[in-house]
Motif scaffolding. Sequence first.
Motif, PDB file in Angstrom:
ATOM      1  N   LYS A 110     -38.894 -83.482 -21.738  1.00  9.96           N
ATOM      2  CA  LYS A 110     -38.980 -82.133 -21.200  1.00  9.96           C
ATOM      3  C   LYS A 110     -38.070 -81.212 -21.990  1.00  9.96           C
ATOM      4  O   LYS A 110     -36.874 -81.466 -22.129  1.00  9.96           O
ATOM      5  CB  LYS A 110     -38.598 -82.127 -19.721  1.00  9.96           C
ATOM      6  CG  LYS A 110     -38.772 -80.766 -19.063  1.00  9.96           C
ATOM      7  CD  LYS A 110     -38.463 -80.819 -17.579  1.00  9.96           C
ATOM      8  CE  LYS A 110     -38.678 -79.459 -16.929  1.00  9.96           C
ATOM      9  NZ  LYS A 110     -38.393 -79.486 -15.473  1.00  9.96           N
ATOM     10  N   PRO A 171     -33.630 -77.469 -17.290  1.00  6.60           N
ATOM     11  CA  PRO A 171     -34.293 -76.159 -17.326  1.00  6.60           C
ATOM     12  C   PRO A 171     -34.987 -75.866 -15.998  1.00  6.60           C
ATOM     13  O   PRO A 171     -35.761 -76.681 -15.493  1.00  6.60           O
ATOM     14  CB  PRO A 171     -35.299 -76.312 -18.473  1.00  6.60           C
ATOM     15  CG  PRO A 171     -35.586 -77.784 -18.527  1.00  6.60           C
ATOM     16  CD  PRO A 171     -34.323 -78.468 -18.113  1.00  6.60           C
ATOM     17  N   LEU A 172     -34.714 -74.710 -15.415  1.00  8.04           N
ATOM     18  CA  LEU A 172     -35.375 -74.295 -14.180  1.00  8.04           C
ATOM     19  C   LEU A 172     -36.637 -73.499 -14.483  1.00  8.04           C
ATOM     20  O   LEU A 172     -37.603 -73.559 -13.723  1.00  8.04           O
ATOM     21  CB  LEU A 172     -34.411 -73.460 -13.332  1.00  8.04           C
ATOM     22  CG  LEU A 172     -33.089 -74.164 -12.948  1.00  8.04           C
ATOM     23  CD1 LEU A 172     -32.226 -73.234 -12.117  1.00  8.04           C
ATOM     24  CD2 LEU A 172     -33.359 -75.463 -12.219  1.00  8.04           C
ATOM     25  N   ASN A 173     -36.609 -72.745 -15.570  1.00  3.84           N
ATOM     26  CA  ASN A 173     -37.790 -72.070 -16.099  1.00  3.84           C
ATOM     27  C   ASN A 173     -37.493 -71.739 -17.558  1.00  3.84           C
ATOM     28  O   ASN A 173     -36.522 -72.241 -18.127  1.00  3.84           O
ATOM     29  CB  ASN A 173     -38.164 -70.822 -15.278  1.00  3.84           C
ATOM     30  CG  ASN A 173     -36.987 -69.871 -15.135  1.00  3.84           C
ATOM     31  OD1 ASN A 173     -36.314 -69.571 -16.110  1.00  3.84           O
ATOM     32  ND2 ASN A 173     -36.764 -69.393 -13.913  1.00  3.84           N
ATOM     33  N   ARG A 174     -38.287 -70.899 -18.175  1.00  2.00           N
ATOM     34  CA  ARG A 174     -38.108 -70.617 -19.593  1.00  2.00           C
ATOM     35  C   ARG A 174     -36.816 -69.867 -19.882  1.00  2.00           C
ATOM     36  O   ARG A 174     -36.300 -69.908 -20.993  1.00  2.00           O
ATOM     37  CB  ARG A 174     -39.291 -69.795 -20.111  1.00  2.00           C
ATOM     38  CG  ARG A 174     -40.623 -70.553 -20.097  1.00  2.00           C
ATOM     39  CD  ARG A 174     -41.742 -69.666 -20.589  1.00  2.00           C
ATOM     40  NE  ARG A 174     -41.484 -69.178 -21.949  1.00  2.00           N
ATOM     41  CZ  ARG A 174     -42.241 -68.271 -22.572  1.00  2.00           C
ATOM     42  NH1 ARG A 174     -43.294 -67.761 -21.946  1.00  2.00           N
ATOM     43  NH2 ARG A 174     -41.942 -67.885 -23.804  1.00  2.00           N
ATOM     44  N   LYS A 175     -36.275 -69.176 -18.878  1.00  2.00           N
ATOM     45  CA  LYS A 175     -35.099 -68.341 -19.105  1.00  2.00           C
ATOM     46  C   LYS A 175     -33.841 -68.840 -18.404  1.00  2.00           C
ATOM     47  O   LYS A 175     -32.754 -68.303 -18.649  1.00  2.00           O
ATOM     48  CB  LYS A 175     -35.380 -66.909 -18.646  1.00  2.00           C
ATOM     49  CG  LYS A 175     -36.501 -66.228 -19.407  1.00  2.00           C
ATOM     50  CD  LYS A 175     -36.696 -64.801 -18.909  1.00  2.00           C
ATOM     51  CE  LYS A 175     -37.798 -64.090 -19.700  1.00  2.00           C
ATOM     52  NZ  LYS A 175     -37.976 -62.691 -19.231  1.00  2.00           N
ATOM     53  N   TYR A 228     -28.634 -67.939 -17.878  1.00  2.00           N
ATOM     54  CA  TYR A 228     -29.814 -67.091 -17.716  1.00  2.00           C
ATOM     55  C   TYR A 228     -29.956 -66.206 -18.951  1.00  2.00           C
ATOM     56  O   TYR A 228     -29.018 -65.485 -19.328  1.00  2.00           O
ATOM     57  CB  TYR A 228     -29.690 -66.237 -16.466  1.00  2.00           C
ATOM     58  CG  TYR A 228     -30.858 -65.291 -16.253  1.00  2.00           C
ATOM     59  CD1 TYR A 228     -32.140 -65.784 -16.008  1.00  2.00           C
ATOM     60  CD2 TYR A 228     -30.680 -63.911 -16.319  1.00  2.00           C
ATOM     61  CE1 TYR A 228     -33.213 -64.928 -15.818  1.00  2.00           C
ATOM     62  CE2 TYR A 228     -31.748 -63.042 -16.132  1.00  2.00           C
ATOM     63  CZ  TYR A 228     -33.015 -63.562 -15.883  1.00  2.00           C
ATOM     64  OH  TYR A 228     -34.087 -62.712 -15.706  1.00  2.00           O
ATOM     65  N   TYR A 230     -31.939 -63.093 -20.670  1.00  2.00           N
ATOM     66  CA  TYR A 230     -32.766 -61.928 -20.379  1.00  2.00           C
ATOM     67  C   TYR A 230     -32.769 -61.029 -21.604  1.00  2.00           C
ATOM     68  O   TYR A 230     -31.738 -60.442 -21.957  1.00  2.00           O
ATOM     69  CB  TYR A 230     -32.229 -61.173 -19.164  1.00  2.00           C
ATOM     70  CG  TYR A 230     -32.995 -59.917 -18.837  1.00  2.00           C
ATOM     71  CD1 TYR A 230     -34.282 -59.973 -18.298  1.00  2.00           C
ATOM     72  CD2 TYR A 230     -32.432 -58.665 -19.079  1.00  2.00           C
ATOM     73  CE1 TYR A 230     -34.993 -58.811 -18.025  1.00  2.00           C
ATOM     74  CE2 TYR A 230     -33.125 -57.498 -18.798  1.00  2.00           C
ATOM     75  CZ  TYR A 230     -34.412 -57.580 -18.270  1.00  2.00           C
ATOM     76  OH  TYR A 230     -35.115 -56.432 -17.998  1.00  2.00           O
TER      77      TYR A 230
END
Length: 564
Positions: A110, A171-175, A228, A230
């Motif tokens: 992953k 990783p929780l999501n892509r960001k 995070y 952004y």
Amino acid sequence: ANNSNTDIVRSTNTTNFINDEAFTSQSLEDQNQILQNYRLNAKLQHEFTEKSRLDLKLTGIYSGNNDRGITTDNNVFANGKNNTAENIFTDEGFGLNGQLDANYRQKFKKKGRSMNIDGSFYMLNNEGDRNTRIQRDIVVDTLPISTNLVQLQTDFNDKKEYVAKATWTEPLNRKMFLIIDIGTFYQTQSKDKSFFDSVGNQSIKNQFLSNAFKSEYSFNQVGAKINYKYKKNLFVLGVDGQLSRLKGTTSASETPILRDFSILLPNFYWKNQVSMSNRMEMRYTTTFTEPSLDQLQPVVNNANPLNIYEGNPNLIPEYSHSISYGYFKYDAFNYTNFNANISLYGTENKIVNAQYIDSVTNLRRSTPINTASNLGAQGSVGYGFRIKPLKTSVNIRVNGGVGNGINFVNDVENDFTTYDYGVNLRIGNIKKEVFDIAAGVKMNVNENTFSLNPEANTQYINTSIFGEINIELKNKWNFGADASQNFYQGSLNNDNPSFLILNAYVSKTVTKNQRGDLELSVSDILNQRTGVNFYGQQNYFVESNVNVLRRYVMLSFKYKIIKI
């Protein structure tokens, strides 16, 4: 491996302020110091697969010393009295310390998921013997008292540390990423310092000064961070929870030292990467610092018989906060660069040395204590640009700092503030094919104020005007020279020194493959170098001068193994 044999001659004048009075400590040291050091470094790296790797690093150091010398101290008081001490000593000792570090990294299928395991082991073993003869003369009221002490001091220190830490990144999501870590630390240390007084033909152990101390310090830590991303920003917010225990026993007291602490250590990081040449970042960290073994031992140290030191087993750790901000920008089109940094810090339960002056003997005793707080700030701004018509570049940096704290003299609170600020200006040519020329000025200012005696506030200024030139001649000849004129201002006890340092070299490529250079250099041509140092802190100011290596000539040969 390295070995050094150094003759040291150092004179020091220290102005000490006590409430609304002051006294001067004059010290002269004449010492021969022989040091040897043998170091072994080794590193092993093994890749099991493309996603897993193990790194091992080993460092081992053996060191030895053989020192002999004499120190004299003289404390001069406003009432005309003075205390003196002379210490003739020889020191012999050796030490062995080593560290083994291991790191294992594993990436998973992953994307973004990884595991990191760190571990280390550190050991230290030092032994030393000091033979000393101390002659002390003090004045009690109007009666002079003289004491003569011949003593053997033995010192043994053994320390071991074990550290382990595991980190998991998910990783929780892509960001967004979650980072969880768990760690443990364990340290055991034993220190035995024994004093043997020579009485007649006998050597008698001094139970009052001798002390054996053992300590165990450990903590377990669990932490979590959120990363995070952004756009061009990165945010990291985390907190660590730490449970620690300090346990110590000493031969000087039947009561063991047992302390348990629990603390939260928050942290924050932000980075804005506009481009490779433009970024800003902010960082907030907290740390927890335990008192050292020497600070905790309730034993008297008479290394300086006019200034006795005694540890304090009731100390608690320091808790520090630090926040910093940095900005950097480079304009390649206009050849300008700008950077700025500022940091603020504060320390709760700051450990400082409280001083007590005996009103009868004028002897000084110091012991570490915790105080309320210690605050400070530091900052710098730099700017660089080019003056195209003159084909020159200009770089200027301004820096400043302030620190405020508390210490105690005879149980009277002393609020002290230290200011440090300065400027550095450098001007040089742009085209450096033949000539590389630069000149500038550096100035640093140290100011000290304190509440016990505002009239004794001081200011030290150190200014240096410098210039340098390097010339690349034909047939692979090179020539260079640099000079700096140094000025010191603000001395309380001596003349303000100034001296000019001039260095030069000439070199020639002497091999056909252009890799070998022969160089002749002369350092401090005018033989003026001086080892002077002025500084102030808390309730005292120090002005010292130590002998330094002055003019010398060196012939060297350099060979590039790999063509550059």
